[in-house]
Design a protein around this motif. Structure first.
Motif, mmCIF file in Angstrom:
data_model
loop_
_atom_site.group_PDB
_atom_site.id
_atom_site.type_symbol
_atom_site.label_atom_id
_atom_site.label_comp_id
_atom_site.label_asym_id
_atom_site.label_seq_id
_atom_site.Cartn_x
_atom_site.Cartn_y
_atom_site.Cartn_z
ATOM 1 N N ILE A 1 33.012 54.698 -60.911
ATOM 2 C CA ILE A 1 31.659 55.177 -61.205
ATOM 3 C C ILE A 1 30.935 54.196 -62.112
ATOM 4 C CG2 ILE A 1 30.315 57.014 -62.306
ATOM 5 C CD1 ILE A 1 32.401 58.997 -61.433
ATOM 6 N N LYS B 1 38.586 62.963 -69.686
ATOM 7 C CA LYS B 1 37.615 63.575 -68.776
ATOM 8 C C LYS B 1 36.542 62.537 -68.501
ATOM 9 C CE LYS B 1 38.420 68.283 -70.466
ATOM 10 N NZ LYS B 1 37.815 69.478 -71.108
ATOM 11 N N LEU C 1 34.669 62.084 -65.723
ATOM 12 C CA LEU C 1 33.556 62.402 -64.840
ATOM 13 C C LEU C 1 32.227 62.562 -65.588
ATOM 14 C CD1 LEU C 1 32.883 62.849 -61.879
ATOM 15 C CD2 LEU C 1 33.327 65.280 -62.185
ATOM 16 N N ARG D 1 44.417 58.296 -62.351
ATOM 17 C CA ARG D 1 43.288 58.698 -61.518
ATOM 18 C C ARG D 1 41.989 58.779 -62.307
ATOM 19 N NH1 ARG D 1 45.821 63.581 -57.732
ATOM 20 N NH2 ARG D 1 47.355 62.273 -56.631
ATOM 21 N N SER D 2 42.059 59.330 -63.541
ATOM 22 C CA SER D 2 40.844 59.455 -64.339
ATOM 23 C C SER D 2 40.284 58.091 -64.695
ATOM 24 C CB SER D 2 41.133 60.251 -65.617
ATOM 25 O OG SER D 2 42.141 59.616 -66.386
ATOM 26 N N GLY E 1 30.959 59.151 -66.508
ATOM 27 C CA GLY E 1 30.551 58.400 -65.332
ATOM 28 C C GLY E 1 29.246 58.896 -64.738
ATOM 29 N N ILE E 2 29.102 60.224 -64.634
ATOM 30 C CA ILE E 2 27.863 60.776 -64.071
ATOM 31 C C ILE E 2 26.675 60.436 -64.956
ATOM 32 C CG2 ILE E 2 26.645 62.937 -63.559
ATOM 33 C CD1 ILE E 2 29.254 64.069 -62.536
ATOM 34 N N LEU F 1 38.653 56.699 -61.661
ATOM 35 C CA LEU F 1 37.380 57.373 -61.438
ATOM 36 C C LEU F 1 36.283 56.781 -62.311
ATOM 37 C CD1 LEU F 1 35.784 59.725 -60.161
ATOM 38 C CD2 LEU F 1 36.531 61.148 -62.083
ATOM 39 N N LEU F 2 36.577 56.622 -63.620
ATOM 40 C CA LEU F 2 35.576 56.061 -64.516
ATOM 41 C C LEU F 2 35.254 54.624 -64.136
ATOM 42 C CD1 LEU F 2 33.794 56.294 -67.014
ATOM 43 C CD2 LEU F 2 35.719 55.510 -68.387
ATOM 44 N N GLN G 1 35.836 60.651 -72.763
ATOM 45 C CA GLN G 1 36.822 59.661 -72.334
ATOM 46 C C GLN G 1 38.117 59.808 -73.118
ATOM 47 O OE1 GLN G 1 35.104 55.701 -72.405
ATOM 48 N NE2 GLN G 1 33.271 56.408 -71.334
ATOM 49 N N ARG H 1 30.086 60.298 -74.744
ATOM 50 C CA ARG H 1 30.920 59.579 -73.789
ATOM 51 C C ARG H 1 32.291 59.285 -74.370
ATOM 52 N NH1 ARG H 1 26.427 55.242 -71.470
ATOM 53 N NH2 ARG H 1 25.462 56.665 -69.948
ATOM 54 N N ARG I 1 26.505 69.385 -70.560
ATOM 55 C CA ARG I 1 27.894 69.382 -70.094
ATOM 56 C C ARG I 1 28.843 69.769 -71.233
ATOM 57 N NH1 ARG I 1 30.589 67.254 -65.466
ATOM 58 N NH2 ARG I 1 32.687 68.089 -65.652
#
Length: 538
Positions: free
Chosen positions: A11, A143, A145, A3-4, A148-149, A7-8, A139, A135, A199
């Motif tokens: 995004i 993580k 998100l 899933r991660s 990606g954000i 997601l990356l 990664q 980043r 973050r």
């Protein structure tokens, strides 16, 4: 794909598409000459970006994933600090060098108007290293998100601020409009770095817990070997240096292009502004379209790399083979229809996107360039898949060597072909470069281990589905044209039909329906067996 990773990848694809599509309205604002200036500065910028952290994301991600898989979170955290110092120094030197030598560099390239563009872009180099390290850390910890954000922030700021500044400064001249657009790039890097820093700081509770664990393990277990900073540095850069050199190859050849193509065209009798415009068509509108699938493929590959590396480090060969097979299917299912669309419909694609900013003659040139470059799209996908596979197996030097061979082919062919067939020769040389590099790297990957989807899933089905989608595109466009729809709506209708047909059919290639049904039957049989056992007990 986990899933991660999905997601990356999603995004990253959205962010990269924003970045690539940004050049479409920019082309309509500054025209072919402005895109020529814009693209003159980017090869050197990409080279320096590699020194400032272009490979740091993959290197930090791989090393962090390795120690996280071993349960050594403290060492994974220290990777961040070890990577920052050299990259910060490289970023400062690069930014200062570009700012001070901008006029000399642009003079060598054949157009001193690019000097102010270099000045606008130089500040972004200061922030590149920090962005790459953060980043890579996120990664490596799976993580995706934050990474990606940050990409979405980066591309969105560049899109809105860059286009706004470019439009506002156009009245002062094309070079100032391009400089304004590049100022938006520098601002986007700063804001992305600020987000990642915040973050990371927000997670201070977890970091304190990791540091406390490190202290306890150091005091209580003398037999546990702690990895030193020097060892971490060696581990990082044994991976990063080959990747860095690999990321330098194409930008350096593009720098050579920016000097060779323009000067050779001028030597053949083409005026300076026209030569710059032709080069701008090659690397601007056409380069933008060719780079769109390339950045999507890169996003998918980056998403797979930490998971694949962790599986290999744990010795889980079955999972590693499955991940590689999935990556191959995702990549090939994407690049094959794009390759066919670019080859069969370049006039429609170019005219739909760039009619406002290019003349009819320039649109015709861009369409021919896009048809030549279409083959490069396929080979870029194959090259990136094989490169990711070799990087996960700690053989990142092989793609570099193969890419150097391809670049040598490109540099050797470019002068000969440009003299013979003009700017189209540069496109042919680029396609040859990717073809040679992809074939050699795929050969190296097969020597290392099992790679790739089946011929059915990765090649035959995507080609068949793409052909059907192309037929649907032509029929939809003809129908819309017969109904008197405007040119833009004809293209939109055709694209919608193409995507609908292909995406529906390609689900069979990406998702193994037969395997899914077999798993469902097995689960039902297992559930039925469990129910029978319960009834017998009763």
């Amino acid at each position: 794909m986990g899933r991660s990773a999905i997601l990356l990848a999603v995004i990253g694809i959205i962010a990269k598409l924003i970045g690539a599509l940004y050049r479409v309205p920019l082309t309509n604002i500054v025209g072919a000459e402005g895109m020529g200036l814009y693209q003159m500065v980017f090869p050197l910028y990409t080279v320096l970006l590699a020194f400032c952290g272009g490979s740091a994301t993959s290197a930090v991600s791989r090393v962090v994933a390795k120690y996280t898989a071993k349960g050594d979170d403290a060492t994974a955290l220290r990777v961040l600090r070890v990577a920052f110092v050299p990259l910060g120094l490289a970023s400062f030197i690069s930014a200062a060098g570009v700012a001070l030598l901008r006029n000399i560099i642009s003079g060598v390239q054949g157009n001193t108007a690019a000097g102010i563009c270099y000045l606008a872009l130089a500040p972004s180099l200061l922030f590149a290293g920090g962005i790459s390290v953060f980043r890579g850390y996120f990664q490596g910890k799976s993580k995706m998100l934050p990474s990606g954000i940050s990409q979405l922030i980066e591309q969105s700021v560049k899109l809105f601020l860059g286009l706004a500044l470019g439009s506002a400064l156009l009245s002062y001249g094309v070079k100032y409009a391009v400089a304004g657009a590049l100022t938006g790039v520098s601002a986007s890097e700063l804001i992305a770095l600020a987000y990642l820093s915040i973050r990371f700081a927000v997670a201070k509770k977890r970091r304190k817990r990791v540091i406390a664990t490190l202290a306890l393990s150091t005091e209580a277990a003398a037999d546990v070997s702690v990895v030193t900073d020097r060892e971490l540095m060696k581990e990082l850069y044994s991976f990063a240096l080959p990747v860095t050199f690999g990321s330098l190859v194409l930008p350096i050849t593009q720098m050579i292009d920016s000097a060779l193509v323009i000067n050779i065209l001028m030597h053949g009798g083409t005026a300076r502004d026209e030569a710059t415009a032709l080069f701008g068509l090659f690397v601007g509108p056409v380069g933008t379209l060719v780079n769109m699938p390339a950045v999507i493929v890169l996003s998918v590959s980056i998403a797979f790399l930490p998971t694949l590396t962790a599986a290999i480090e744990r010795g889980d060969g079955d999972k590693a083979e499955r991940l590689t097979r999935d990556a191959a299917k995702w990549i090939l299912v994407f690049v094959i229809p794009v390759t066919l669309a670019f080859f069969l419909f370049p006039e429609r694609i170019v005219s739909t996107l760039y009619r406002r900013g290019l003349t009819a003659e320039q649109l015709a040139v861009a369409a021919r360039l896009l048809r030549i470059q279409a083959i490069a799209v396929f080979y870029v996908g194959v090259l990136q898949l094989s490169t990711t596979f070799l990087q996960a197996h700690n053989k990142s030097h092989r793609p570099v060597i193969n890419l150097v061979v391809g670049a040598c082919v490109k540099v050797g062919l470019t002068p000969v072909l440009v003299r013979t067939i003009g700017v189209y020769g540069a496109a042919c040389a680029t396609a040859a470069c990717y073809a040679v590099a992809a074939l050699l790297t795929t050969r190296s990957a097969f020597k290392t281990g099992a790679i790739g989807a089946s011929v059915r899933d990765g090649l035959l089905l995507p080609v068949a589905f793409s052909a059907a989608a192309c037929v649907g595109f032509v029929c939809a466009v003809k129908a819309a044209e017969a109904l008197g729809a405007p040119y833009l709506w004809q293209s939109i209708t055709g694209a919608a039909v193409f995507l609908s047909l292909y995406c529906t059919a390609a689900a069979f290639a990406v998702i193994d329906i037969r395997a899914a049904l077999a798993r469902r039957r097995a689960m039902r049989a297992a559930d039925g067996g469990a129910a029978n056992i319960k009834r017998r007990k009763k």
